[in-house]
Design a protein around this motif. Structure first.
Motif, PDB file in Angstrom:
ATOM      1  N   ASP A   8      11.385   0.004   5.325  1.00  0.00           N
ATOM      2  CA  ASP A   8      10.250   0.413   4.493  1.00  0.00           C
ATOM      3  C   ASP A   8      10.254  -0.311   3.155  1.00  0.00           C
ATOM      4  OD1 ASP A   8       9.139   2.292   6.302  1.00  0.00           O
ATOM      5  OD2 ASP A   8      10.679   3.734   5.762  1.00  0.00           O
ATOM      6  N   TYR A  33       5.871   5.645  -1.341  1.00  0.00           N
ATOM      7  CA  TYR A  33       6.748   6.242  -0.322  1.00  0.00           C
ATOM      8  C   TYR A  33       8.039   5.439  -0.175  1.00  0.00           C
ATOM      9  CZ  TYR A  33       8.515   7.217   4.378  1.00  0.00           C
ATOM     10  OH  TYR A  33       9.319   7.504   5.440  1.00  0.00           O
ATOM     11  N   ALA A  34       7.917   4.109  -0.074  1.00  0.00           N
ATOM     12  CA  ALA A  34       9.100   3.269   0.128  1.00  0.00           C
ATOM     13  C   ALA A  34      10.045   3.340  -1.067  1.00  0.00           C
ATOM     14  CB  ALA A  34       8.672   1.821   0.377  1.00  0.00           C
ATOM     15  N   GLU A  78       7.245  -3.100   2.011  1.00  0.00           N
ATOM     16  CA  GLU A  78       6.382  -2.814   0.858  1.00  0.00           C
ATOM     17  C   GLU A  78       6.706  -3.664  -0.369  1.00  0.00           C
ATOM     18  OE1 GLU A  78       3.779  -1.054   1.302  1.00  0.00           O
ATOM     19  OE2 GLU A  78       4.435  -0.578   3.329  1.00  0.00           O
ATOM     20  N   GLU A  99       0.813  -1.214   0.000  1.00  0.00           N
ATOM     21  CA  GLU A  99       0.000   0.000   0.000  1.00  0.00           C
ATOM     22  C   GLU A  99       0.849   1.269   0.000  1.00  0.00           C
ATOM     23  OE1 GLU A  99      -2.685  -0.158   3.253  1.00  0.00           O
ATOM     24  OE2 GLU A  99      -3.824  -1.879   2.476  1.00  0.00           O
ATOM     25  N   ARG A 100       1.979   1.263   0.690  1.00  0.00           N
ATOM     26  CA  ARG A 100       2.835   2.449   0.785  1.00  0.00           C
ATOM     27  C   ARG A 100       4.055   2.307  -0.139  1.00  0.00           C
ATOM     28  NH1 ARG A 100       5.288   3.046   5.368  1.00  0.00           N
ATOM     29  NH2 ARG A 100       5.215   5.325   5.541  1.00  0.00           N
ATOM     30  N   ARG A 101       3.844   1.656  -1.254  1.00  0.00           N
ATOM     31  CA  ARG A 101       4.955   1.373  -2.153  1.00  0.00           C
ATOM     32  C   ARG A 101       5.574   2.639  -2.742  1.00  0.00           C
ATOM     33  NH1 ARG A 101       0.205  -0.363  -4.434  1.00  0.00           N
ATOM     34  NH2 ARG A 101      -0.475   0.628  -6.379  1.00  0.00           N
TER      35      ARG A 101
END
Length: 500
Positions: A230, A157-158, A234, A153-155
């Motif tokens: 992170d 950002y990572a 991800e 889901e936070r790919r």
């Protein structure tokens, strides 16, 4: 012969990406696995023909590329690069095999995996500073896309955080490489033509600082580590396998090849600081891993701690400790890949990695008994239990480093104890006890899903019982590196005392 390791993955990527018709997801996967497998087999052929007693670069290839820049296409392998090339080839095959058959945009996905394999292989074989930098930067592009497109889901950002950190790493490394060439008066970036020993110690330390921070971000070492958890959380399971098993080794390889090997005088001067830095990374990584509830994040933080052992051994710069760096890189590559594979299977079947939710997966009737057994073996290997490759690697590192840095070595050994603590927490909570209601009646794990983990487990046992099969390739090269390092450092010390 070495260019084939670049051309085969590139050819496979081109076939998958550009054939206009008939390229189904299954066919894309089979073609990618075929070309990655051929590259791995070719590496095995090179290993069979490799002469361990010859400490020079073998199978060398050279031709001028851009004379105005002093850039040449120069490849070669020695006992330091060969094990890492084989590790990269094996884990690439496992990553492709373990990928979901129903993955979206499969042609693009498998093409990126093959491009990543070619970039990593080129970095390990490059015998020109600028050529190494090109391969080092090229591999960032497919890895960024693999996280950004097929991550969690936070790919976004990572992936962006990973790209920013590693871009800074590349800038620092390039600046140090340019300084090495220009300040030493060399006319090319070829490794063999560089002579940085004529530079003042202050200049060498400044250049080494850029190399240390640049590759320290890649390893990663504290405090440059924050991108790694992170990225792992991800990233999909196959990408985590490559990231921990292969990509981090570019950092440790760079420290040895371009730090210790090119700037031995400065390396000897700052080695006590490096050993202390290793202690901080080991203890910080282990402490953070203890606090995690996400299984994948725990394994990610464990990588930070285990990479600190490589820095400790490199700082000691004894024949045994430098041999231990290669053992530790290969050991961590196999063990971390196995851990991420197993965590990925648990997440796929149970739908969670949270240790507060998952319980009793070792249950023989409705759990995952084979996966649980492999996980127990993997965490034992990571904690350094005798008979497995993790024990051999850590023992050689500690034995080789103790004579030079006894206090730092003892503190790093505490990290091994902490490894047992957090992985015991993982196995006891996730695999033992009564099966929790949330994960009852799990789908069965097929043997095809278990196969990559079993292959890695077998290799972990084989190298744990017979480590000389790995040492025979590496020991002559690492011993020669240490002898050269010690000679130059001693001569420089005598000169400094004479001047004073």
């Amino acid at each position: 012969m070495l260019s084939a390791l670049l051309l085969m993955p590139l050819l496979g990527a081109a076939l998958i990406g550009f054939l206009p018709f008939g390229m189904t997801p299954k066919l894309s996967r089979k073609i990618a696995l075929f070309f990655a497998g051929i590259a791995l087999l070719w590496t095995v052929v090179l290993a069979i023909q490799f002469k361990p007693s010859d400490i020079s670069q073998q199978f060398s290839e050279f031709f001028p590329w851009i004379d105005a820049l002093g850039l040449s296409y120069s490849l070669g392998i020695d006992g330091l690069a060969l094990p890492l090339l084989m590790l990269s080839g094996l884990l690439t095959c496992i990553a492709i095999y373990s990928s979901d058959e129903a993955i979206g945009r499969p042609r693009f996905y498998y093409s990126l995996l093959l491009l990543l394999n070619a970039g990593v292989a080129g970095a390990f074989m490059a015998q020109d500073l600028l050529l190494f930098f090109l391969f080092y930067e090229i591999e960032l592009i497919p890895l960024y896309l693999l996280i950004a497109i097929w991550g969690g889901e936070r790919r976004g950002y990572a992936a962006t955080k990973f790209l920013i950190y590693t871009s800074v790493s590349g800038i620092l490394i390039l600046a140090s490489f340019l300084g090495l060439v220009w300040l030493s008066g060399s006319t090319s970036f070829a490794l063999q033509s560089l002579n940085a020993n004529s530079l003042p110690l202050e200049t060498q330390i400044l250049l080494l600082l850029g190399i240390l921070i640049g590759f320290g971000i890649k390893i990663p070492l504290v405090p440059f580590h924050t991108w790694l958890p992170d990225a792992h959380v991800e990233a999909s399971t196959p990408i985590s396998v490559l990231l921990a098993g292969v990509l981090l080794k570019l950092g440790t390889y760079g420290l040895l090849r371009f730090g210790m090997n090119l700037l031995p005088e400065a390396w000897s001067y700052v080695s006590p600081i490096l050993a202390t830095w290793a202690v901080v990374s080991v203890l910080f990584g282990a402490s953070c891993a203890i606090a995690q509830k996400d299984m994948k994040k725990m394994v990610a933080y464990s990588s930070i701690g285990h990479m600190g052992y490589v820095l400790l051994a490199a700082a000691a710069a004894t024949p045994l400790s430098v041999l231990g760096t290669v053992f530790q890189m290969v050991s961590h590559g196999l063990i971390s890949a196995l851990l991420f594979l197993l965590v990925g299977i648990v997440y796929k079947k149970a739908g969670s990695r949270d240790l507060d939710i998952i319980r009793g997966l070792l249950n023989p009737e409705r759990g995952m008994p084979v996966i649980g057994s492999l996980m127990v073996m993997a965490v034992m290997a990571s904690a350094g239990i005798p008979g497995l490759v993790g024990f051999i690697a850590e023992f050689v590192v500690f034995r080789g480093s103790f004579s030079t840095f006894p206090v730092q070595t003892l503190l790093c050994m505490v990290g091994t104890g902490l490894t047992a603590v957090y992985f015991l927490n993982l196995t006891s909570r996730a695999f033992f006890g009564r099966l929790s209601p949330q994960v009852m009646n799990l789908p069965r794990v097929s043997w095809s899903e278990r196969a990559p983990a079993i292959v890695l487990a077998v290799l972990i046992v084989i190298f744990g019982i017979q480590p000389t099969w790995l040492a025979r390739w590496t020991e002559p090269t690492t011993s020669a590196m240490v002898n050269t390092h010690s000679t130059i450092a001693t001569v420089s010390l005598v000169k400094a005392k004479t001047k004073s």
